[in-house]
Motif scaffolding. Structure first.
Motif, mmCIF file in Angstrom:
data_model
loop_
_atom_site.group_PDB
_atom_site.id
_atom_site.type_symbol
_atom_site.label_atom_id
_atom_site.label_comp_id
_atom_site.label_asym_id
_atom_site.label_seq_id
_atom_site.Cartn_x
_atom_site.Cartn_y
_atom_site.Cartn_z
ATOM 1 N N LYS A 34 91.744 45.459 85.318
ATOM 2 C CA LYS A 34 90.399 45.586 84.752
ATOM 3 C C LYS A 34 89.318 45.079 85.698
ATOM 4 N N ALA A 35 89.660 44.033 86.459
ATOM 5 C CA ALA A 35 88.628 43.451 87.326
ATOM 6 C C ALA A 35 88.093 44.469 88.331
ATOM 7 N N PRO A 36 88.952 45.160 89.080
ATOM 8 C CA PRO A 36 88.406 46.171 89.998
ATOM 9 C C PRO A 36 87.692 47.297 89.249
ATOM 10 N N ALA A 37 88.146 47.608 88.029
ATOM 11 C CA ALA A 37 87.462 48.640 87.239
ATOM 12 C C ALA A 37 86.034 48.226 86.947
ATOM 13 N N VAL A 38 85.877 46.955 86.573
ATOM 14 C CA VAL A 38 84.524 46.455 86.297
ATOM 15 C C VAL A 38 83.686 46.505 87.573
ATOM 16 N N LEU A 39 84.275 46.133 88.687
ATOM 17 C CA LEU A 39 83.525 46.140 89.936
ATOM 18 C C LEU A 39 83.047 47.550 90.277
ATOM 19 N N ALA A 40 83.982 48.519 90.238
ATOM 20 C CA ALA A 40 83.613 49.897 90.581
ATOM 21 C C ALA A 40 82.558 50.422 89.612
ATOM 22 N N THR A 41 82.755 50.135 88.322
ATOM 23 C CA THR A 41 81.784 50.596 87.318
ATOM 24 C C THR A 41 80.407 49.984 87.570
ATOM 25 N N MET A 101 79.793 54.258 80.772
ATOM 26 C CA MET A 101 80.708 55.013 79.907
ATOM 27 C C MET A 101 81.341 56.174 80.676
ATOM 28 N N ALA A 102 80.563 56.760 81.582
ATOM 29 C CA ALA A 102 81.067 57.911 82.342
ATOM 30 C C ALA A 102 82.187 57.499 83.294
ATOM 31 N N MET A 103 82.251 56.207 83.606
ATOM 32 C CA MET A 103 83.274 55.722 84.540
ATOM 33 C C MET A 103 84.582 55.378 83.837
ATOM 34 N N VAL A 104 84.600 55.484 82.523
ATOM 35 C CA VAL A 104 85.752 54.995 81.763
ATOM 36 C C VAL A 104 87.057 55.647 82.217
ATOM 37 N N VAL A 105 87.062 56.983 82.294
ATOM 38 C CA VAL A 105 88.291 57.684 82.665
ATOM 39 C C VAL A 105 88.632 57.436 84.127
ATOM 40 N N THR A 106 87.593 57.525 84.986
ATOM 41 C CA THR A 106 87.829 57.333 86.416
ATOM 42 C C THR A 106 88.444 55.970 86.699
ATOM 43 N N SER A 107 87.879 54.945 86.066
ATOM 44 C CA SER A 107 88.355 53.606 86.403
ATOM 45 C C SER A 107 89.753 53.342 85.843
ATOM 46 N N SER A 108 90.188 54.175 84.918
ATOM 47 C CA SER A 108 91.553 53.982 84.425
ATOM 48 C C SER A 108 92.566 54.352 85.502
ATOM 49 N N MET A 109 92.110 55.093 86.526
ATOM 50 C CA MET A 109 93.015 55.446 87.623
ATOM 51 C C MET A 109 93.432 54.230 88.415
ATOM 52 N N ILE A 110 92.637 53.138 88.337
ATOM 53 C CA ILE A 110 93.063 51.928 89.036
ATOM 54 C C ILE A 110 93.545 50.896 88.024
ATOM 55 N N GLY A 111 93.993 51.408 86.904
ATOM 56 C CA GLY A 111 94.726 50.534 86.004
ATOM 57 C C GLY A 111 93.927 49.871 84.918
ATOM 58 N N ALA A 112 92.702 50.361 84.656
ATOM 59 C CA ALA A 112 91.960 49.798 83.540
ATOM 60 C C ALA A 112 92.497 50.424 82.262
ATOM 61 N N SER A 113 93.010 49.583 81.376
ATOM 62 C CA SER A 113 93.563 50.140 80.141
ATOM 63 C C SER A 113 92.417 50.511 79.200
ATOM 64 N N GLY A 114 92.787 51.141 78.068
ATOM 65 C CA GLY A 114 91.757 51.542 77.115
ATOM 66 C C GLY A 114 91.790 53.039 76.878
ATOM 67 N N LEU A 115 90.706 53.556 76.312
ATOM 68 C CA LEU A 115 90.638 54.981 75.975
ATOM 69 C C LEU A 115 90.811 55.865 77.205
ATOM 70 N N PRO A 162 80.833 60.228 95.835
ATOM 71 C CA PRO A 162 81.820 60.499 94.766
ATOM 72 C C PRO A 162 82.375 59.186 94.231
ATOM 73 N N VAL A 163 82.441 59.062 92.921
ATOM 74 C CA VAL A 163 82.760 57.762 92.330
ATOM 75 C C VAL A 163 84.122 57.246 92.744
ATOM 76 N N PHE A 164 85.017 58.170 93.087
ATOM 77 C CA PHE A 164 86.370 57.737 93.452
ATOM 78 C C PHE A 164 86.361 56.813 94.647
ATOM 79 N N VAL A 165 85.373 57.013 95.521
ATOM 80 C CA VAL A 165 85.304 56.216 96.742
ATOM 81 C C VAL A 165 85.175 54.723 96.420
ATOM 82 N N TYR A 166 84.488 54.423 95.323
ATOM 83 C CA TYR A 166 84.323 53.012 94.950
ATOM 84 C C TYR A 166 85.636 52.377 94.529
ATOM 85 N N LEU A 167 86.559 53.228 94.103
ATOM 86 C CA LEU A 167 87.821 52.680 93.612
ATOM 87 C C LEU A 167 88.601 52.014 94.741
#
Ligand SMILES: Nc1ncnc2c1ncn2[C@@H]1O[C@H](COP(=O)(O)OP(=O)(O)OP(=O)(O)O)[C@@H](O)[C@H]1O
Ligand SMILES: [Mg+2]
Lengths: 395, 286
Positions: free
Chosen positions: B158-165, B227-241, B142-147
């Motif tokens: 953004k940095a951890p968002a990029v890493l998880a993505t 692109m599919a990770m966009v919403v998920t990664s915002s949970m760790i503070g990645a700003s944007g859409l 599950p992708v959340f685990v990477y977060l």
């Protein structure tokens, strides 16, 4: 045939064996005991691809290896440039074992000494025609202009003109294999390996390519190791033919010898699949001319000769055994009253064939000849060929 | 009979010990992780600066031209730039650029890592055997685990968002590079070797070009997974859409959620169609 020009040994395969899968040792032992491929497969699970192959290939000859599907032809030919490696054995090129070459030396060996033509062409679809032909030169680091010039020359040699810029996909099968051949020739290597190069082509194109190859071979005198499963092709192209059966060599010899002396029934069946009239030459079926008369003989002597030999015509020769004509029993009888010499009443229009012609070429004459045909060599009478013996080669 | 219905063994082992190890590890290597974080942030903001240097109409024209060049249809071209202008219309243009900078950085890193790994797997059967289950795990986890490890090493942003993505999106490019190279016609590779190519020459001059279509598919899939990770990664503070979507979900703001969700879809569709057509074009010419 280029038989006479064949030089000394260039390639030598010694005790080459190949086993795929597990239990290699066990399989090899069983193979030495003479067990068949499928028996070994059953007992050990290993596939015996080749067993104890010994071959000697001479410079400038076309050496054909023929066998059914799965007999190990492709595997064997790929040992020579080490695309595959044998389990045991040696491969000597000009006396040096190539299997022990270092990686770097092996690459150099492939660049300079051997090149290959593939069954499905093995062309690179992302490159255009000329970049395919020039590939071997490109990897050697040869300048673009030089390699293109060479590639163009080769394209012309194989009968392809201005198609340098075309994509591979726009070429027909025959064109593709010409490109494959041009690529192999561009390396100027001594040995040409050809793994069923014409099998994927339709029969007409295939005939054309066989002819083309013979023409080129006559000019360049490469050493060619040619793989096929078609006996006609093998006999047509091969100076020597090796028959491979389930990984073992059954017979290695010239086509002519193989036809007259097949090693076993397997070879015999193989030969039966071929059109023998294309291989057998006149010299192999001719008989000694028993009934020969001289120009200066009289009609009585001619008649006696014919009666003794139980034939109805006699060939006429001069002092040097040169063929002069033919006399028939009927003409001799008619002439016997007038005491004419053979020279006066013989027929000069004689059906003759050359001694080294193949049967397929003399068929038209054989069909219409009223007498046995005279076999000549430089005008000298060597033998006669009867209709019956011509027909028996076709059976 | 309790053991019959309930699993009778239970480990005394504490999952938190993993946390402690990782935490300790991240503290011990703080300099290292801070360095990476700074590097990632630098890449993201550089990309963002470049992206926002291009005016909005530049994008509309770009999408229009690319759409026409690739699809050969004025209508598709107009549709693409029409859809893109909707994003601006909703007032989400700048958020879109932020999202793009995160996504494209992740894709860039995925390719940088995935392409060589895929090549390595293609010629080493051993590596293939070892890495295949790893890739399967990476894809089904599950992708959340990477977060979680991303946050532990890099905090929020953004940095951890990029890493998880990147971890999530790197899988298809590895898989398809490997597959593409393995699928190249055996005889063509044999031909390359037979004419004396070095291993490098075989790879660069024959195997990679022959595998191009499959590799392009891999790039397309990597892009879509990012692109599919966009919403998920915002949970760790990645700003944007993605952040917009997340906020509206939390506040149950239907309209805002729909609009920002649409914007994500629009960007995804345009990126997908443009890159996919490149693949198709390639296949046709093969
Ligand atoms: N990589 C491999 N692994 C296991 N067995 C193999 C392998 N390659 C070839 N063989 C086996 O070795 C034997 C010889 O194969 P090879 O391809 O040399 O035959 P061939 O005479 O070229 O046949 P064809 O006319 O079908 O090309 C076959 O039984 C085949 O199944
Ligand atoms: Mg074969």
């Amino acid at each position: 045939m280029s038989e006479n020009e064949v030089g000394k040994e260039i390639l030598r395969l010694e005790h080459i064996s190949k086993v795929y899968g597990r239990n290699k040792k066990e399989a090899a032992e069983l193979a030495h005991k003479g067990l068949k491929k499928d028996e070994i497969k059953q007992k050990t699970g290993a596939t015996l691809a080749l067993h104890d192959i010994n071959l000697s290939i001479n410079q400038g000859e076309v050496f054909v290896i023929i066998g059914l599907s799965g007999s190990g032809k492709s595997t064997l030919v790929r040992f020579i440039n080490k695309l595959h490696e044998p389990s045991t054995g040696k491969i000597l090129y000009e006396g040096k074992d190539i299997l022990t070459l270092s990686k770097k030396d092996m690459i150099a060996f492939r660049r300079d000494k051997v090149s290959m033509v593939f069954q499905h062409f093995g062309l690179m679809s992302h490159r255009n025609v000329i970049d395919n032909v020039a590939y071997g030169l490109e990897v050697r680091g040869i300048e673009k202009e030089i390699r293109y010039a060479k590639a163009r020359e080769m394209l012309h040699l194989v009968g392809l003109g201005d198609i340098e810029e075309q994509t591979i996909d726009s070429c027909s099968g025959g064109m593709k294999q010409r490109i494959g051949l041009a690529r192999a020739l561009a390396s100027d290597s001594e040995v040409l390996l050809m793994d069923e190069p014409f099998s994927a082509l339709d029969p007409l194109v295939r005939k054309e390519m066989q002819f083309e190859l013979l023409t080129i071979q006559r000019r360049l005198k490469k050493t060619i190791v040619f793989i096929t499963h078609d006996m006609d092709e093998a006999f047509k192209l091969g100076d020597r033919v090796a028959i491979l059966r389930e990984g073992r060599l059954v017979q290695v010899s010239t086509p002519q010898f193989m036809i007259t002396n097949p090693a076993d029934d397997y070879v015999r069946t193989f030969i039966e699949s071929a059109d023998k009239t294309k291989v057998v030459s006149v010299s192999q079926i001719m008989q000694t001319p028993t009934c020969v008369v001289r120009l200066t003989d009289g009609s009585t002597r001619a008649l006696t000769q014919m009666r003794l030999n139980g034939v109805s015509s006699a060939y006429v020769v001069n002092q040097q055994m040169k063929l002069q004509g033919i006399v028939t029993a009927k003409d001799a009888l008619d002439a016997s009253a007038s005491k004419k010499l053979v020279a006066d009443f013989m027929l000069q229009d004689v059906p003759t064939v050359e001694i080294d012609a193949i049967i397929a070429d003399i068929l038209p004459i054989a069909v219409s000849a009223p007498y046995p045909m005279a076999v000549v060599e430089d005008g000298i009478l060597r033998g006669i060929v009867t209709k019956a013996s011509v027909i028996s080669t076709m059976l | 009979m309790d053991w019959f219905f309930n699993f009778p063994f239970k480990s005394e082992w504490d999952p938190e010990s993993i946390d402690r190890v990782i935490k300790q590890f991240s503290i011990n290597n703080k300099v290292f992780f801070d360095g990476i974080k700074a590097g990632l942030n630098g890449m993201i903001s550089t990309l963002y600066n470049i992206l926002s240097w291009v005016p909005w109409w530049g994008y509309l024209i770009l999408v229009f031209v690319l759409g026409y060049l690739i699809k050969r249809s004025w209508r598709t071209a107009a549709l693409f730039s029409g859809m893109l202008s909707l994003v601006g219309f909703f007032g989400l243009w700048d958020l879109m650029l932020i999202t793009l900078s995160i996504v494209l950085t992740s894709v860039f890193l995925s390719l940088l890592i995935g392409f060589p790994v895929g090549i390595f797997m293609s010629f080493s059967d051993r590596a293939n055997q070892v890495l295949r289950p790893v890739l399967d795990t990476m894809q089904t986890m599950p992708v959340f685990v990477y977060l979680i490890p991303a946050v532990m090493f890099f905090g929020l942003g953004k940095a951890p968002a990029v890493l998880a993505t990147t971890i999530y999106a790197v899988v298809p490019i590895i898989r398809l590079t490997n597959l593409g190279i393995r699928q190249v016609d055996e005889e063509v590779v044999e031909a390359a070797r037979a004419f004396g190519s070095t291993r490098m020459q075989t790879m660069v001059k024959v195997q990679i070009p022959q595998a191009k279509a499959t590799i392009m598919t891999g790039i397309n899939q990597t892009l879509m997974m990012a692109m599919a990770m966009v919403v998920t990664s915002s949970m760790i503070g990645a700003s944007g859409l993605g952040m917009e979507v997340l906020i509206s979900v939390n506040r149950i703001e239907m309209g805002r959620g729909f609009v920002s969700g649409m914007a994500v879809v629009i960007v995804a569709i345009i990126l997908d169609r443009l890159t996919q057509s490149v693949v198709k074009e390639k296949e046709k010419s093969l």
